[in-house]
Scaffold this active site. Structure first.
Site, short mmCIF file in Angstrom:
data_model
loop_
_atom_site.label_atom_id
_atom_site.label_comp_id
_atom_site.label_asym_id
_atom_site.label_seq_id
_atom_site.Cartn_x
_atom_site.Cartn_y
_atom_site.Cartn_z
N SER A 298 -3.90 6.78 14.16
CA SER A 298 -4.22 8.01 13.44
C SER A 298 -4.56 9.13 14.41
O SER A 298 -5.11 8.90 15.49
CB SER A 298 -5.42 7.74 12.53
OG SER A 298 -5.96 8.94 12.05
N ASP B 179 -5.69 -12.70 2.87
CA ASP B 179 -6.44 -11.78 3.71
C ASP B 179 -6.16 -12.10 5.18
O ASP B 179 -6.51 -13.19 5.66
CB ASP B 179 -7.93 -11.97 3.37
CG ASP B 179 -8.80 -10.97 4.08
OD1 ASP B 179 -8.29 -10.26 4.97
OD2 ASP B 179 -9.99 -10.90 3.72
N LEU B 180 -5.57 -11.16 5.90
CA LEU B 180 -5.22 -11.41 7.31
C LEU B 180 -6.45 -11.55 8.21
O LEU B 180 -6.34 -12.04 9.33
CB LEU B 180 -4.33 -10.29 7.83
CG LEU B 180 -2.91 -10.33 7.27
CD1 LEU B 180 -2.29 -8.93 7.25
CD2 LEU B 180 -2.03 -11.28 8.09
N TYR C 30 -14.50 4.03 10.83
CA TYR C 30 -13.05 3.95 10.57
C TYR C 30 -12.27 4.45 11.79
O TYR C 30 -11.37 3.77 12.30
CB TYR C 30 -12.68 4.79 9.32
CG TYR C 30 -11.23 5.19 9.31
CD1 TYR C 30 -10.24 4.27 8.98
CD2 TYR C 30 -10.82 6.48 9.70
CE1 TYR C 30 -8.90 4.63 9.02
CE2 TYR C 30 -9.49 6.84 9.75
CZ TYR C 30 -8.53 5.90 9.40
OH TYR C 30 -7.22 6.26 9.45
N PHE D 135 -0.53 11.94 11.32
CA PHE D 135 -1.36 13.08 10.93
C PHE D 135 -1.71 12.90 9.45
O PHE D 135 -2.23 11.85 9.11
CB PHE D 135 -0.69 14.39 11.38
CG PHE D 135 -0.92 14.54 12.88
CD1 PHE D 135 -0.33 13.66 13.79
CD2 PHE D 135 -1.81 15.47 13.37
CE1 PHE D 135 -0.62 13.71 15.16
CE2 PHE D 135 -2.10 15.54 14.74
CZ PHE D 135 -1.51 14.66 15.62
N GLY E 298 0.83 -1.21 0.00
CA GLY E 298 0.00 0.00 0.00
C GLY E 298 0.86 1.26 0.00
O GLY E 298 2.09 1.20 -0.13
N ASN F 25 -10.51 10.30 -2.06
CA ASN F 25 -11.18 10.99 -0.95
C ASN F 25 -10.28 12.07 -0.39
O ASN F 25 -10.73 13.06 0.15
CB ASN F 25 -11.46 10.00 0.19
CG ASN F 25 -12.45 8.95 -0.21
OD1 ASN F 25 -13.57 9.27 -0.58
ND2 ASN F 25 -12.04 7.69 -0.16
N ASN F 26 -8.97 11.83 -0.47
CA ASN F 26 -8.02 12.70 0.21
C ASN F 26 -7.59 13.87 -0.68
O ASN F 26 -7.68 13.82 -1.90
CB ASN F 26 -6.81 11.89 0.68
CG ASN F 26 -7.21 10.84 1.71
OD1 ASN F 26 -7.20 9.65 1.42
ND2 ASN F 26 -7.60 11.26 2.89
N ASP G 198 -0.11 -8.90 1.78
CA ASP G 198 -1.06 -7.90 1.28
C ASP G 198 -2.13 -8.66 0.50
O ASP G 198 -1.80 -9.62 -0.21
CB ASP G 198 -0.32 -6.91 0.36
CG ASP G 198 -1.06 -5.60 0.21
OD1 ASP G 198 -0.46 -4.55 0.52
OD2 ASP G 198 -2.23 -5.61 -0.23
N GLY H 207 -18.30 15.50 9.10
CA GLY H 207 -17.31 14.76 9.87
C GLY H 207 -15.92 15.37 9.87
O GLY H 207 -15.03 14.89 10.57
N LYS I 142 -9.64 2.48 14.83
CA LYS I 142 -8.29 2.85 15.32
C LYS I 142 -8.29 2.90 16.85
O LYS I 142 -7.33 2.46 17.50
CB LYS I 142 -7.86 4.20 14.73
CG LYS I 142 -7.64 4.17 13.22
CD LYS I 142 -6.49 3.25 12.84
CE LYS I 142 -6.37 3.06 11.35
NZ LYS I 142 -5.46 1.97 10.95
C1 UD1 Z 1 -8.90 11.95 7.75
C2 UD1 Z 1 -8.40 11.65 9.14
C3 UD1 Z 1 -7.17 10.81 9.08
C4 UD1 Z 1 -7.43 9.58 8.25
C5 UD1 Z 1 -7.86 9.99 6.86
C6 UD1 Z 1 -8.19 8.74 6.07
C7 UD1 Z 1 -8.84 13.42 10.75
C8 UD1 Z 1 -8.36 14.70 11.36
N1 UD1 Z 1 -8.05 12.88 9.82
O1 UD1 Z 1 -8.01 12.83 7.18
O2 UD1 Z 1 -6.79 10.43 10.35
O3 UD1 Z 1 -6.29 8.78 8.19
O4 UD1 Z 1 -9.03 10.78 6.97
O5 UD1 Z 1 -8.66 9.07 4.80
O6 UD1 Z 1 -9.86 12.91 11.10
N2 UD1 Z 1 -10.50 18.36 1.29
C9 UD1 Z 1 -11.11 19.17 0.35
N3 UD1 Z 1 -11.47 18.63 -0.85
C10 UD1 Z 1 -11.25 17.30 -1.15
C11 UD1 Z 1 -10.63 16.49 -0.20
C12 UD1 Z 1 -10.27 17.04 1.03
O7 UD1 Z 1 -11.34 20.36 0.59
O8 UD1 Z 1 -11.63 16.87 -2.25
C13 UD1 Z 1 -10.09 18.94 2.58
C14 UD1 Z 1 -10.80 18.33 3.77
O9 UD1 Z 1 -11.98 19.03 4.06
C15 UD1 Z 1 -9.74 18.48 4.86
C16 UD1 Z 1 -8.41 18.42 4.10
O10 UD1 Z 1 -8.72 18.66 2.74
O11 UD1 Z 1 -9.85 19.73 5.44
C17 UD1 Z 1 -7.73 17.07 4.21
O12 UD1 Z 1 -8.67 16.06 3.88
P1 UD1 Z 1 -8.24 14.54 3.67
O13 UD1 Z 1 -7.05 14.47 2.79
O14 UD1 Z 1 -9.46 13.80 3.25
O15 UD1 Z 1 -7.77 14.07 5.10
P2 UD1 Z 1 -8.50 14.18 6.54
O16 UD1 Z 1 -9.96 14.21 6.38
O17 UD1 Z 1 -7.85 15.27 7.28
#
Ligand code: UD1
Length: 338
Positions: free
Chosen positions: A125, A58-59, A150, A178, A10, A198-199, A31, A297, A154
Site C-alpha cells: 500500500s 484461515d491462512l 495496519y 494507491f 474479496g 470506512n472508505n 478465503d 491519521g 504492510k
Molecule cells: C487509507 C490508506 C490506504 C489503505 C486504506 C485502507 C493512506 C494514504 N491510505 O486510505 O493505503 O489501503 O486506508 O482502508 O494511508 N473521507 C471522508 N469521509 C469518509 C471517508 C473518507 O472525507 O467518510 C476522506 C478521507 O479523509 C481521505 C479520503 O476520503 O481524505 C479517502 O479516504 P479512504 O477512502 O478512507 O482512504 P485512505 O484513508 O486514503
C-alpha cells in the site's frame, strides 16, 4: 498455469480472479470469508463462465495452511491479498492485525519454500510512504514510520519478503496500491464492506442510496487547493490487470531483482470534493455531505509517480475518475435492486 489467489473473494481479489481467468490462468482461491460473501464465487463464474476451485480456511492457521499446500502444491504463482485492512480497527485490535496479516504471510512463505513455489505478488500500500516529502511519490522514497498497526503490517510484510527472497529461490513483487475504487462493468462484483464503510467511495454511494444519512467530509483546512485531502484513486479493474502483468513478469523470468516494488496508481491526485463532484455529475444526484473535523491519521496529500510501473511493467491505468465513480454507483444500484 495455476495461480493461487488468497482473499480471492474479496474486493480486489475477485476482480483480479476475473482478469486472470480472462488471461487464460487457472485460479485456485483461498478465503476465510471474514470480510466477504460466498456468493462472490457465483458472480465470478457468471462473469467468466469458469468456476475457480475454492477452499475456505484461515491462512493464519498454520496446520490448515500446511494441510492445504500438502494437497495443492503444483502452483505457479501466488497472489496474496488475504489481510485485514481497516485502519481504525487496527488501532483498537493491533494483535488481531499482526496475527492475521503477518501470520498468514509467514505460513504461506514457509510452504513456498517447502514445495518450491517461486512466485508471490504481495498486496502492499502507498500507506508505507506516510506523508511523502516529495510529490508525486516514487518507489525510491523513504518509508515513513507507520501511522497505524495496519500500515505497519504492510511495512513488516515487505521486510519479511525482502529478507526471505534473499536466502531462497522465491521471487516477489510488491504492488503498492494507491486508492482502489469502482467496480466491474457488469456490476456483479464491487466493493461491499460489511457494516459502516470506512472508505470514501462506498460511503458516498451508500449515502446516495439512502443507507447513510450524510457523508462527513473529514476536514477542509488542509494545505491543498480546496482544503480537502488529495489521493490517487485507481479503478479496481486497472489494479486487477496490474496483478496479471506482475504474475506474468515473474513466471516469464523477467524480474530484475528478486524483490521488486511498484506504485500502482494513475499518477493523478483528486481531492475529496472533486470525487464528490464527479459522483454528482455521473449519478445526477445531489449528495448530502457536511464538512466536519479532520480524521486522525489521515495524510494530507499523496499521489503516485507511476513511471517505473509504466515503463518497467508495461502497465498503465486507463480508466478516468468519472468511470470509477459511475461504476461504483452502478454497483450500488444493482445491490439495492437485489
Ligand atoms: C487509507 C490508506 C490506504 C489503505 C486504506 C485502507 C493512506 C494514504 N491510505 O486510505 O493505503 O489501503 O486506508 O482502508 O494511508 N473521507 C471522508 N469521509 C469518509 C471517508 C473518507 O472525507 O467518510 C476522506 C478521507 O479523509 C481521505 C479520503 O476520503 O481524505 C479517502 O479516504 P479512504 O477512502 O478512507 O482512504 P485512505 O484513508 O486514503
Amino acid at each position: 498455469m495455476k495461480i493461487l489467489v488468497t482473499g480471492g473473494l474479496g474486493y480486489i481479489g475477485s476482480h483480479t480472479v476475473v482478469e486472470l481467468q480472462a488471461a487464460g490462468f487457472e485460479v485456485v482461491i483461498v478465503d476465510n470469508l471474514s470480510n466477504t460473501h460466498i456468493e462472490v464465487l457465483d458472480k465470478i463464474e457468471k462473469i467468466s463462465g469458469i468456476r475457480p476451485s475454492f477452499f475456505e480456511f484461515d491462512l493464519a492457521d498454520r496446520t490448515a495452511c500446511s494441510n492445504f499446500f500438502k494437497k495443492e502444491n503444483n502452483i505457479d504463482g501466488i497472489i496474496h491479498f488475504a489481510a485485514y485492512k481497516a485502519v481504525g480497527e487496527s488501532v483498537e485490535k493491533p494483535l488481531m492485525y499482526y496475527h492475521n496479516n503477518i501470520g498468514s504471510l509467514i505460513n504461506i512463505m514457509e510452504n513456498m519454500e517447502q514445495y518450491a513455489i517461486q512466485n508471490i505478488v504481495f498486496s502492499s500500500s502507498c500507506t508505507v510512504y506516510g506523508q511523502p516529502d516529495k510529490l508525486p511519490v516514487d518507489e525510491k522514497a523513504p518509508r515513513k514510520p507507520a501511522l497505524s498497526p495496519y500500515g505497519n503490517t504492510k511495512q513488516i510484510a515487505e521486510d519479511i519478503i525482502r529478507d526471505t527472497v534473499y536466502s531462497s529461490a522465491i521471487k516477489s513483487i510488491a504492488l503498492r496500491y494507491f486508492n482502489p475504487v469502482g467496480a466491474h462493468h457488469t456490476s456483479l462484483i464491487g466493493e461491499l464492506p460489511l457494516g459502516i464503510p470506512n472508505n470514501l467511495l462506498p460511503f458516498i454511494t451508500q449515502t446516495a442510496a439512502g443507507i447513510r444519512k450524510q457523508l462527513n467530509v473529514f476536514g477542509d483546512d488542509y494545505n491543498t487547493p480546496d482544503g480537502t485531502p488529495i489521493r490517487d484513486y485507481i479503478h479496481v479493474v486497472d489494479l486487477a490487470k496490474a496483478h496479471v502483468v506482475a504474475v506474468k513478469r515473474m513466471i516469464d523470468n523477467k524480474t530484475k531483482l528478486n524483490f521488486e516494488t511498484f506504485n500502482i496508481g494513475t499518477g493523478n491526485g483528486y481531492s475529496v470534493l472533486e470525487v464528490i463532484k464527479s459522483f454528482e455529475k455521473v449519478s445526477k444526484i445531489k449528495l448530502n455531505y457536511k464538512i466536519v473535523g479532520r480524521r486522525e491519521g489521515d495524510v494530507e496529500q499523496v499521489w503516485a509517480d507511476t513511471s517505473f510501473a509504466n515503463n518497467e511493467l508495461g502497465w498503465k491505468a486507463e480508466r478516468s475518475l468519472d468511470e470509477m465513480t459511475l461504476s461504483a454507483w452502478n454497483f450500488q444500484k444493482q445491490l439495492d435492486k437485489n
